[in-house]
Design a protein around this motif. Structure first.
Motif, PDB file in Angstrom:
ATOM      1  N   TYR A  51       6.147   2.697   0.845  1.00  0.00           N
ATOM      2  CA  TYR A  51       5.287   1.569   0.509  1.00  0.00           C
ATOM      3  C   TYR A  51       5.246   0.664   1.729  1.00  0.00           C
ATOM      4  CZ  TYR A  51       5.246   2.989  -4.331  1.00  0.00           C
ATOM      5  OH  TYR A  51       5.053   3.697  -5.483  1.00  0.00           O
ATOM      6  N   ILE A  97      -3.101   8.263   3.465  1.00  0.00           N
ATOM      7  CA  ILE A  97      -2.497   9.533   3.878  1.00  0.00           C
ATOM      8  C   ILE A  97      -2.540   9.585   5.398  1.00  0.00           C
ATOM      9  CG2 ILE A  97      -2.649  12.037   3.767  1.00  0.00           C
ATOM     10  CD1 ILE A  97      -4.060  11.681   1.058  1.00  0.00           C
ATOM     11  N   VAL A 120       0.855  -1.187   0.000  1.00  0.00           N
ATOM     12  CA  VAL A 120       0.000   0.000   0.000  1.00  0.00           C
ATOM     13  C   VAL A 120       0.893   1.240   0.000  1.00  0.00           C
ATOM     14  CG1 VAL A 120      -1.783   1.282   1.261  1.00  0.00           C
ATOM     15  CG2 VAL A 120      -1.796  -1.207   1.288  1.00  0.00           C
ATOM     16  N   HIS A 121       0.639   2.140  -0.951  1.00  0.00           N
ATOM     17  CA  HIS A 121       1.380   3.392  -0.994  1.00  0.00           C
ATOM     18  C   HIS A 121       0.909   4.276   0.150  1.00  0.00           C
ATOM     19  CE1 HIS A 121       2.317   7.494  -2.507  1.00  0.00           C
ATOM     20  NE2 HIS A 121       3.476   6.896  -2.698  1.00  0.00           N
ATOM     21  N   THR A 122       1.854   4.814   0.928  1.00  0.00           N
ATOM     22  CA  THR A 122       1.531   5.606   2.104  1.00  0.00           C
ATOM     23  C   THR A 122       2.269   6.935   2.030  1.00  0.00           C
ATOM     24  OG1 THR A 122       1.360   3.556   3.359  1.00  0.00           O
ATOM     25  CG2 THR A 122       1.485   5.583   4.630  1.00  0.00           C
ATOM     26  N   ARG A 123       1.533   8.014   2.287  1.00  0.00           N
ATOM     27  CA  ARG A 123       2.134   9.347   2.287  1.00  0.00           C
ATOM     28  C   ARG A 123       1.932   9.962   3.670  1.00  0.00           C
ATOM     29  NH1 ARG A 123      -0.280  14.365   0.476  1.00  0.00           N
ATOM     30  NH2 ARG A 123      -1.935  13.101  -0.419  1.00  0.00           N
ATOM     31  N   ARG A 156       7.135   9.631   1.421  1.00  0.00           N
ATOM     32  CA  ARG A 156       6.321   8.610   0.770  1.00  0.00           C
ATOM     33  C   ARG A 156       6.968   7.257   1.017  1.00  0.00           C
ATOM     34  NH1 ARG A 156       2.618  10.386  -2.937  1.00  0.00           N
ATOM     35  NH2 ARG A 156       2.616  12.624  -3.270  1.00  0.00           N
ATOM     36  N   VAL A 204      -5.035   2.052  -3.843  1.00  0.00           N
ATOM     37  CA  VAL A 204      -5.369   3.206  -3.006  1.00  0.00           C
ATOM     38  C   VAL A 204      -4.098   3.765  -2.385  1.00  0.00           C
ATOM     39  CG1 VAL A 204      -7.686   2.384  -2.440  1.00  0.00           C
ATOM     40  CG2 VAL A 204      -5.784   1.762  -0.987  1.00  0.00           C
ATOM     41  N   GLU A 205      -4.201   4.967  -1.867  1.00  0.00           N
ATOM     42  CA  GLU A 205      -3.099   5.593  -1.146  1.00  0.00           C
ATOM     43  C   GLU A 205      -3.597   5.943   0.247  1.00  0.00           C
ATOM     44  OE1 GLU A 205       0.029   9.055  -2.109  1.00  0.00           O
ATOM     45  OE2 GLU A 205      -2.039   9.747  -2.012  1.00  0.00           O
TER      46      GLU A 205
END
Length: 164
Positions: free
Chosen positions: A85, A116, A73-76, A83, A113-114
């Motif tokens: 993963y 945040i 999951v891409h996480t910011r 940023r 999804v990202e």
């Protein structure tokens, strides 16, 4: 899906059915920095940047092979603009038929999804809500215990033949 499989070389012939595919993973990361930026992540997120790093996966019998399932999951992180993963990892050992060559498999799924991450302050009414929830829960539990005690008391009196 990534597969690792033993194979013959020009100077060695293997009995592939009896190949042991136990292995150690030094790094399995996603992103441009190869997971090196994980040290800048908040501590509760660091372990999910590369969860299988440094782990050894052993199979103790012939005709078995490990299969890894990784969700990415891409996480910011909004405050620091970092940023990352984040990964979750599960694995299982599959039984392989005698006619097939065991393979170590890594199946990964990139989430569409990202996430945040924002840091937020607690407001006074959050604290008040939590206090009232604890008081209400304690009241409910005590009411149930009193009800059980009364019902038990009535059953004991009835069993002894006393009038209520």
């Amino acid at each position: 899906t990534v597969h690792f499989q033993a194979a013959h070389t020009t100077d060695k012939t293997l009995n592939l059915a009896f190949t042991n595919v136990s292995h150690r993973v030094d790094s399995f990361t996603f992103g441009e920095d190869g997971g090196r930026g994980a040290s800048f992540l908040p501590s509760e997120y660091q372990k999910h940047a590369n969860p299988i790093a440094g782990r050894t996966f052993t199979v103790d019998k012939f005709h078995q092979a490990p299969h890894h399932y990784i969700k990415v999951v891409h996480t910011r992180f909004e405050q620091s603009s970092i940023r990352s993963y984040q990964q979750t990892h599960q694995w299982s050992i599959r039984r392989v038929s005698r006619s097939k060559v065991p393979q170590a498999k890594f199946s990964y799924d990139l989430a569409p999804v990202e996430v945040i991450v924002r840091k937020g302050d607690k407001r006074w009414y959050d604290y008040l809500t939590q206090v009232l929830a604890i008081i209400g829960g304690a009241f409910s539990v005590m009411s149930m215990l009193i009800g059980v005690a009364k019902a038990t008391h009535h059953q004991v009196k009835r069993a002894l033949g006393k009038t209520l």
